[in-house]
Each structure stands twice: as structure tokens, then as C-alpha cells.
Design a protein around this motif. Structure first.
Motif, mmCIF file in Angstrom:
data_model
loop_
_atom_site.group_PDB
_atom_site.id
_atom_site.type_symbol
_atom_site.label_atom_id
_atom_site.label_comp_id
_atom_site.label_asym_id
_atom_site.label_seq_id
_atom_site.Cartn_x
_atom_site.Cartn_y
_atom_site.Cartn_z
ATOM 1 N N GLY A 104 85.907 61.332 43.177
ATOM 2 C CA GLY A 104 87.293 61.682 42.858
ATOM 3 C C GLY A 104 87.358 62.627 41.671
ATOM 4 O O GLY A 104 88.131 63.596 41.667
ATOM 5 N N ALA A 128 88.660 66.471 41.481
ATOM 6 C CA ALA A 128 89.702 66.880 40.535
ATOM 7 C C ALA A 128 89.257 68.058 39.670
ATOM 8 O O ALA A 128 90.007 68.522 38.818
ATOM 9 C CB ALA A 128 90.087 65.696 39.646
ATOM 10 N N GLU A 166 91.550 58.155 44.887
ATOM 11 C CA GLU A 166 92.735 59.028 44.802
ATOM 12 C C GLU A 166 93.332 59.022 43.393
ATOM 13 O O GLU A 166 93.764 60.051 42.870
ATOM 14 C CB GLU A 166 93.781 58.563 45.824
ATOM 15 C CG GLU A 166 93.289 58.749 47.258
ATOM 16 C CD GLU A 166 94.093 57.951 48.278
ATOM 17 O OE1 GLU A 166 95.196 57.493 47.946
ATOM 18 O OE2 GLU A 166 93.587 57.782 49.406
ATOM 19 N N GLN A 210 92.085 61.244 40.534
ATOM 20 C CA GLN A 210 92.535 62.634 40.629
ATOM 21 C C GLN A 210 93.935 62.769 40.028
ATOM 22 O O GLN A 210 94.249 63.755 39.345
ATOM 23 C CB GLN A 210 92.525 63.072 42.099
ATOM 24 C CG GLN A 210 91.115 62.985 42.697
ATOM 25 C CD GLN A 210 91.070 63.310 44.178
ATOM 26 O OE1 GLN A 210 91.564 64.350 44.588
ATOM 27 N NE2 GLN A 210 90.473 62.438 44.962
ATOM 28 N N TYR A 223 88.413 70.628 47.120
ATOM 29 C CA TYR A 223 88.270 70.286 45.703
ATOM 30 C C TYR A 223 89.002 71.287 44.817
ATOM 31 O O TYR A 223 89.032 72.484 45.098
ATOM 32 C CB TYR A 223 86.787 70.303 45.281
ATOM 33 C CG TYR A 223 85.934 69.184 45.835
ATOM 34 C CD1 TYR A 223 86.470 68.176 46.633
ATOM 35 C CD2 TYR A 223 84.571 69.132 45.545
ATOM 36 C CE1 TYR A 223 85.672 67.168 47.138
ATOM 37 C CE2 TYR A 223 83.763 68.110 46.044
ATOM 38 C CZ TYR A 223 84.316 67.133 46.839
ATOM 39 O OH TYR A 223 83.518 66.140 47.324
#
Lengths: 631, 209
Positions: free
Chosen positions: A15, A19, A141, A144, A180
Motif C-alpha cells: 500500500g 501511495a 487501502e 494509501q 501506483y
């Protein structure tokens, strides 16, 4: 999108990569370690990863990188945050330019930690927002979203999973690398009114921080991971939960008939608390059960809101003794509490204590929960963690024990595998507090009881992390004690991470080893000797001489962790010669030696052939396997 | 319908909304983690939702360890409640007994026979041995739900002490309680186990009858 079976920590790492993280730093600690390792294993170009010498260094490094506009991730366990709290508390006032997520793993139980401290409290204390995932998918999730929040508000944010998120595995929907985000740091811009902390700046920023957090209570009320789900119509009861407690609560709810299902408030941001959402929830119910591990953070927030808005809603949780404060929650514990809560509502019992069924349910890890299964007569073996067969620490402890027999001693331990030296029959760890504390504790004892031979045991990774300043302190203040460095060339307990003494970095570079001996001599120690603990005769001799020498002395026991080198041939017991005295078992407690009836045996799958037992057998019945080193 | 959905329709547990809850247990170092990974990988390949949890950290050093594996729909948490495991796969008989409260009514037990005697038991002169535990299991688990595996003997025949986990996994899969076929799990072994150990592990998987 694709599906992968991921450990929670791996999901958090992926994640962070998704991010657009640029810099990752941390110090190993269960249950946080695999986050950084996974980033390193998957590392895209332009991502810098390091194991720092301790959490404080990691935090400061990440701060500097974030000043340049980089996205940074700092990883540690909950007690590591204590070490890093000095830079973090000040950084909270300054803020950052890029994104900065402080990933701190909490350990309810505690399963592998000194404390059951709750990082959500640290979030409130430091005034930094906190994200608290309830599943592995959500962790992927949410981290991020944590980065996005951090970048938007230019503040570090906490991301706080617990053991059952970090070390759980789950099928997870992950992004394709093409999805990404990437981040190009803008570079450090000189501005002393922003980056140099002075009282006037702190005051000005304190006001801004309070305004921001007030704004965030509204923003987080709209955040989709904080959710209010209405229960069965006409049923004015609710459950509020966060983290893995939410997962257990939802599983318990699924076992109830639909007409009995309470409303649910899911809290993903325990700070700043989603106040408007909570008010809606509290207005719709008369009674609430709060399910959360560790401290009553959600419970207190709800109580505050009921007070502020003059609501009559009754809040049940830890503070009403409906659920326990201490220990890990189990799915069973939550189900029992939920049944008590829903059952009480159905029978119309008004008292809060009617729901206290959960309080009597036992708390504990699943591993210990089952002991009631077997009848009393069937004694299940107790299995405390022990030093591995062949562990060089066993030989080190045994040498010190032999050398100091009959003398007034204190053996101050530290954090690492060698804390296990406290177990019988070695019994060589009289104190253990926190990383690096053993040296100063030994010093403290010596100042009060100068006739005591004071020893402090410290591992190689812990030495670099937090023992050096303590040794300087002992030298400067004229103490007399012996520092024993157990150098097994790795950070063993957390799964063999490199450190400054290993000559390798997390980026895989081979670098100059930082010499422990050189540091000690640089500090000014006159007695610094290195010895192989498996050479017991030499080891006992060194300890005897060190203990009688004046001032602060150091002995480095150098022998690699058995888990990172190839084992030798197992030792053999000559059954003809063995007199069954069990001295080998009584003296060193090696897990490879056991009894079957009266016979003493060696488990060949465990024995590494270290040969410590061969030297102490009174009838020389134990011999090295072929190729074993004769000492 | 997508491929994954198709696969799910073909598979009984998911189609019927059934969950499979499995408990693996043993002593640190016995290889429970790899066994649970293989089961999870095989289930994932069939398009099933999987969650698992296991012991990591200090307890691994000779302590009792466990893995929970959950396969199916509607999962929130990786941990299994008491009385809900379809199968307990015990690598050590005392640890199998310790985990019995998690077994559901009518659930199956696969256990290794060989006891691992902790140092504390040898020190205290305890007479802990595998037979007591196996006798107890025979008392409380119906014969057709109890599978005893002499892992030590089978590993000796295979010439490796390191394949106990795959020996036991083979026995567990053949009970039919996991909802995966031998082919499913063998395919996972091929994908995950390093090539040089593949032949040994394939033999180990088939070893327990």
C-alpha cells in the motif's frame, strides 16, 4: 486489480509503495518488522529503505526526507515509539512538506512485548491523526489514504495496526503497478521560520494544530471507513468498535437473527474522533457496547460526546467492567459479550451490568485458551520460549555463571533472544526493562551496593541501538561493572535483520563493519576482550579477570546465531557410559537433550553439535559428532 | 460470469456459502507455517477467499504455535472461535489435545504421534509422553474422525526430518475435511516449494496412507 494472499504487514508495505513512498526507515520489532522488509523486497527504483540503528534515528531521518517533499514511512513497534517520541512530539508542531506515515504496531496480549501501551493514546497526546485498520484488505487501502491525508494537511499521521492485522494473512485485492502514484520530491527550501522550532513558532503552530484537528473531526465524519450502519428497526442498541475488535464484533453479529442486530459504529480514525457521525449514532440508540482492545479510547470519546451533547445514551465497555482492560481479545470473548448485551436488551433489563457476561469470559491468546480441554489428570506440557539448541548465548551465560559461582552478583539483562537466559536452569537474567537499560541499571545497583559484581548483558543490535551512551555514562561516572556483549552477528529475535556490525545494509550493500571493540576502546575502556563462548575454558578465564579489573570492563562473546549458519553433526551420548545423572539437563537446559524413561537422549533434528554439553558430562559420555570441533 | 466466479460456482464450499475453519498446531520450528501457506495457496487458486493467522515472535522459540486458516465467504477476522474448527492438524499430540476446544462437534483430528518433550518437563522429571495424549484423543474423538500419523517413522523412511509438515498435510487433505483435492494442494507445492526439494515433498505428501 489483482488478488494476492498477503500478510498484513506485506499489504501495508505494498500500500505504501502504491501511495508513492520514497523513503522507508525503521527498527525491527514484533509485530511490525515485515513491513520494511517487504518494501525492500519489492522496492521500485527511487525508493530508499534502511534499518536505522534505532527508532529515534529512523524518525529523524524520515522527518528530514519529508522536509524535502518526499513521502516517508517510519516503522516500529509500540515500545519503539517511546524511543522516537522526542523527535515526533516536536515534529508534530512543525509539520512536514511531503507525506509522512508513522506505522506503529501495537501488541495486545502482550504476545511479544514489554507493555500493552496503546498508540491511539499517543496519537491523542501528540495531536497527530491516527488510522486504525480492521482487516488486511482495509490496511492495504487505508495506508494509501493515510499518505493522502498527511500530504494534504502537511502533518505526520499515525497508522496503527495490531498483531492480528500485522500477522494475519488474507486474500487482498491489490493495484497493478501501473496504478501506483509516484512522487517527485520538490527539494528542501530554506525557511527558518518553518523548520527551526522556537517557543513563538510552537505557540503559533499549536493554535493551527487545534484548528486543524477540529476540522478533521468533521472531515473524518465523512470518511467512508468511519461508518454508521443502522440495525434492526425499533432496536435502540448499538455496538461501537475499531481495529480487530470490529472484525470480531461483526462475526458475532452475523450469528444473531436479523431482528436482533444492533446498529454499528465503526471507528477507523480514533483521533480526531468522527464526532458528527458519532452523535448521529448515539442519538439513535439507548445503549452501546464498545469493543476495542487495549485502552478505552473509543469508549472515552463516546462518553465525552454524550456529555457535550447532553445525551442519555449508556456506554458499556471497559470502564463499566463489561469487557476487560488487559489482554488480547478473542473472537469468543467478543461473541459472549455481544450475546450478553443483545440478550439483556431483549429481556428489557435496564442495568448496564446485565451485559457483563463478557467480563467473566477468559481473556488470552488462542494458544493458551484451550488448556481447559483436557481433564486435570492429563497434564499438558508447559512450553515457555527457550534459547534454541546450540544457541551461543547459552554457552556465554554458562561461562559467566561458572566464573562467578559463590560471588555476590547481579546479572542485568536486556531486550532480545538473550532475555530467555532468565529461564531455569540458567537463571542468568535478574532484571530486564527496556532496550539498553541493563547497563545503567547495573550502574544504579553498583552505586548503592558497591560490593556486588555487576554484569550487564547486551546483544549486538541492542548495543548499537541504545547501549553506547549508557556505557559512556558508566565510564564518566566512575562505576565498576562488566558489560557482556553477546555478539551473534545479527538481530536474531525479530528474524535476522542486518545492523551496523554486520557489514550489510537493508539495500543489500556491503559496507565497512562498525567495530564494537573499536567503539568500546574509543570510549576509554581498558579491559576489552573478545572470546568464543563455545571455548568455555577461555571464556570462564576472561570473565574472572574482567570481574576483578577496575572500572567499566567489556567482554565480547562472539559466535554466530545458529539460525544463520549451517549446523554441525549432532553430538552422541554413549548409553553404556551415561550414568543417568542428568547433569547436562540440569546445568544448561538445552532443548535437544531430553529424557525417555531413565535414558538421556539427544534429539538429532535439533542438536547443532555446539558441544557445550560434552565438556560438562562427569563421565565423558557425550561426544562430538563426526567433524565436530574439539575444544 | 468471470473466471473466478465460474471457479467459485464449481466449488462446493463457496457455492453453498460454507466456511472451512482449520487449526494447525505444534511446537515452534516444526513447519506449521509452510503447511498453512500451502493450504491457503491451493484455496486461493480455486478463487476462494482465505484468511489466516499464526504465531510469530518470541513464542516461536520452542513454544506452542498455531495457525488458523479460514476458507469461504463472509469472513471478517482471521481467528477461529471455539467449537468451530472443521479440522485440527496437530504436529505434536499434546498440542493437538490443547487445541481440542476449537474443534466443532463432528470435526476431524489428524495428529502426529511423536511427542516433543520440553526442557521444563525433562527438568521436573515429568513423565509426559505421546501415548497419554493419543489415548485421550481415542477416548474423545470418534474412530472415523481420528487420523493418527507416525510422522517420525515416515520421515525416517523418506530420509529427512524436515518434511514432517508435508507428510501431515497429505494426511489432512486425504481426510476430505479441508475441501481441497490432492491435485489442488500438489499444484500449490509445485508453485511454492523450491525445485530442488520438490521430489522429496511430493513423496512426503503421499507418504501417510
Amino acid at each position: 486489480m489483482q488478488k494476492e494472499f498477503l500478510m498484513g504487514n506485506a499489504a501495508i508495505a505494498l500500500g505504501a509503495i502504491a501511495a508513492g513512498v520514497n523513503v522507508v526507515a525503521g527498527y525491527p520489532g514484533t509485530p511490525s518488522t515485515e513491513v520494511l522488509e517487504t518494501v525492500a523486497a519489492h522496492r521500485p527504483e527511487q525508493v530508499y529503505v534502511e534499518w536505522s540503528v534505532n527508532e529515534k534515528a529512523a524518525m529523524e531521518l524520515a522527518a528530514g526526507a519529508s522536509y524535502t517533499g518526499a513521502n516517508t514511512l517510519v516503522t516500529m513497534k509500540q515500545v519503539g515509539l517511546n524511543v522516537a517520541s522526542d523527535p515526533l512530539m516536536s515534529l508534530a508542531y512543525l509539520g512536514i512538506e511531503g507525506g509522512m506515515v508513522v506505522m506503529v504496531a501495537d501488541d495486545p496480549g502482550p504476545i511479544s512485548s514489554q507493555t500493552e501501551q496503546d498508540t491511539r493514546q499517543f496519537s491523542i497526546f501528540s495531536k497527530l491523526p491516527c488510522f486504525d485498520p480492521s482487516s488486511v484488505q482495509e490496511a492495504y487501502e487505508m495506508i494509501q489514504e493515510a499518505f493522502a491525508t498527511s500530504r494534504k494537511y502537511k502533518t505526520p499521521v499515525f497508522f496503527r495496526p495490531t498483531t492480528r492485522i500485522c500477522h494475519a494473512y488474507s486474500s487482498v485485492e491489490v493495484k497493478d503497478p501501473s496504478e501506483y502514484l509516484t512522487n517527485e520530491p520538490s527539494g528542501f527550501v530554506k525557511d527558518s521560520s518553518r523548520w527551526v522550532i522556537f517557543p513563538r513558532l510552537s505557540l503559533a503552530n499549536h493554535k493551527k494544530i487545534e484548528e486543524r484537528n477540529e476540522q478533521l473531526t468533521a472531515v473524518f465524519s465523512e470518511y467512508r471507513r468511519n461508518a454508521f450502519t443502522e440495525g434492526a428497526s425499533g432496536l435502540r442498541i448499538g455496538v461501537a468498535a475499531g481495529g480487530i475488535g470490529y472484525a470480531y464484533a461483526m462475526e458475532a453479529l452475523a450469528t444473531l437473527p436479523e431482528e436482533k442486530r444492533p446498529s454499528v459504529l465503526k471507528v477507523a480514525t480514533p483521533f480526531p474522533f468522527p464526532e458528527e457521525l458519532a452523535v448521529k449514532f448515539l442519538e439513535s440508540v439507548d445503549r452501546v457496547l464498545v469493543v476495542e482492545e487495549l485502552d478505552p479510547v473509543i469508549e472515552r470519546a463516546l462518553l465525552l460526546i454524550t456529555g457535550k451533547y447532553h445525551l442519555k445514551t449508556e456506554i458499556l465497555g471497559k470502564m463499566t467492567h463489561t469487557l476487560p482492560y488487559a489482554g488480547e481479545y478473542t473472537a469468543d470473548l467478543v461473541k459472549t459479550a455481544m450475546e450478553g448485551f443483545v440478550g439483556a436488551a431483549a429481556t428489557g433489563e435496564a442495568s448496564g451490568n446485565a451485559a457483563s457476561a463478557g467480563a467473566s469470559a477468559s481473556v488470552g491468546t488462542s494458544a493458551s485458551a484451550g488448556t481447559s480441554a483436557a481433564p486435570e489428570a492429563l497434564a499438558l506440557p508447559v512450553r515457555p520460549p527457550v534459547l534454541c539448541a546450540g544457541c551461543p548465548h547459552r554457552a556465554s551465560f554458562y561461562a559467566v555463571k561458572q566464573a562467578m559461582k559463590g560471588k555476590k552478583t547481579i546479572f542485568c539483562g536486556d531486550i532480545g533472544c538473550y532475555t530467555l537466559g532468565n529461564a531455569e536452569p540458567l537463571d542468568m537474567c535478574d532484571t530486564c526493562l527496556c532496550m539498553g537499560a541493563g547497563i545503567s541499571i547495573a550502574q544504579g545497583v553498583w552505586h548503592v551496593e558497591p560490593d556486588t559484581y555487576c554484569f550487564a548483558f547486551v546483544g549486538d543490535s541492542t548495543f548499537f541501538a541504545s547501549a553506547i551512551t549508557e556505557i559512556v555514562n558508566a565510564v564518566y561516572n566512575q562505576a565498576s561493572l562488566t558489560v557482556v556483549i553477546l555478539d551473534n552477528s545479527t538481530t536474531a529475535m525479530t528474524g535476522h535483520q542486518p545492523h551496523p556490525g554486520t557489514g550489510k545494509t537493508m539495500m543489500g550493500e556491503v559496507v565497512a563493519k562498525v567495530s564494537i571493540e573499536g567503539i568500546l576502546k574509543g570510549i576509554g575502556l581498558e579491559f576489552v576482550e573478545t572470546v568464543d563462548p563455545l571455548d568455555q575454558k577461555a571464556s570462564v578465564d576472561v570473565i574472572k579477570r574482567a570481574s576483578e579489573a577496575p572500572g567499566v570492563k567489556a567482554v565480547i562473546f562472539k559466535s554466530p546465531c545458529v539460525a544463520i549458519v549451517k549446523s554441525g553433526e549432532p553430538c552422541n551420548i554413549d548409553a553404556e557410559r551415561c550414568i543417568g545423572c542428568k547433569k547436562c539437563i540440569r546445568e544448561i537446559g538445552c532443548p535437544a537433550i531430553y529424557t525417555e524413561g531413565k535414558e538421556v537422549m539427544i534429539d538429532r533434528s535439533l542438536c547443532t553439535g555446539c558441544g557445550l554439553c560434552t565438556g560438562l558430562c562427569p563421565v565423558q559420555a557425550i561426544s562430538h559428532g563426526k567433524g565436530g570441533a574439539a575444544l | 460470469m468471470t473466471d473466478i466466479q465460474n471457479k467459485m460456482m464449481e466449488n462446493a464450499p463457496a457455492a453453498a456459502g460454507i466456511q472451512k475453519n482449520l487449526v494447525l498446531c505444534g511446537v515452534g520450528g516444526q513447519g506449521t507455517v509452510l503447511a498453512s501457506k500451502l493450504i491457503a495457496a491451493a484455496a486461493m487458486e480455486k478463487g476462494l477467499q482465505v484468511m489466516s493467522a499464526e504465531t510469530i515472535g518470541m513464542a516461536q522459540r520452542g513454544g506452542n504455535v498455531f495457525s488458523n486458516i479460514r476458507i469461504g465467504e463472509g469472513l471478517y477476522a482471521p481467528m477461529i472461535r471455539k467449537g468451530e474448527a472443521d479440522l485440527i492438524l496437530g504436529f505434536e499430540p499434546g498440542e493437538t489435545v490443547r487445541m481440542l476446544p476449537f474443534l466443532k462437534k463432528g470435526g476431524a483430528v489428524v495428529t502426529n504421534l511423536k511427542a516433543v518433550k520440553p526442557t521444563t518437563a525433562s527438568l521436573s522429571g515429568s513423565d509426559y509422553c505421546g501415548e497419554q495424549m493419543v489415548d485421550y484423543l481415542k477416548q474423545v474423538i470418534p474412530e472415523d474422525k481420528l487420523y493418527l500419523v507416525d510422522g517420525e517413522k515416515l520421515c525416517a523412511e523418506l530420509g529427512s526430518t524436515r518434511c514432517l509438515n508435508v507428510v501431515l498435510l497429505g494426511a489432512a487433505v486425504r481426510t476430505g475435511e479441508i475441501g481441497l483435492t490432492e491435485e489442488d494442494v500438489l499444484a500449490a507445492i509445485k508453485r511454492i516449494v523450491p525445485a530442488r526439494f520438490l521430489e522429496l515433498n511430493e513423496k512426503a505428501f503421499a507418504a501417510a496412507k
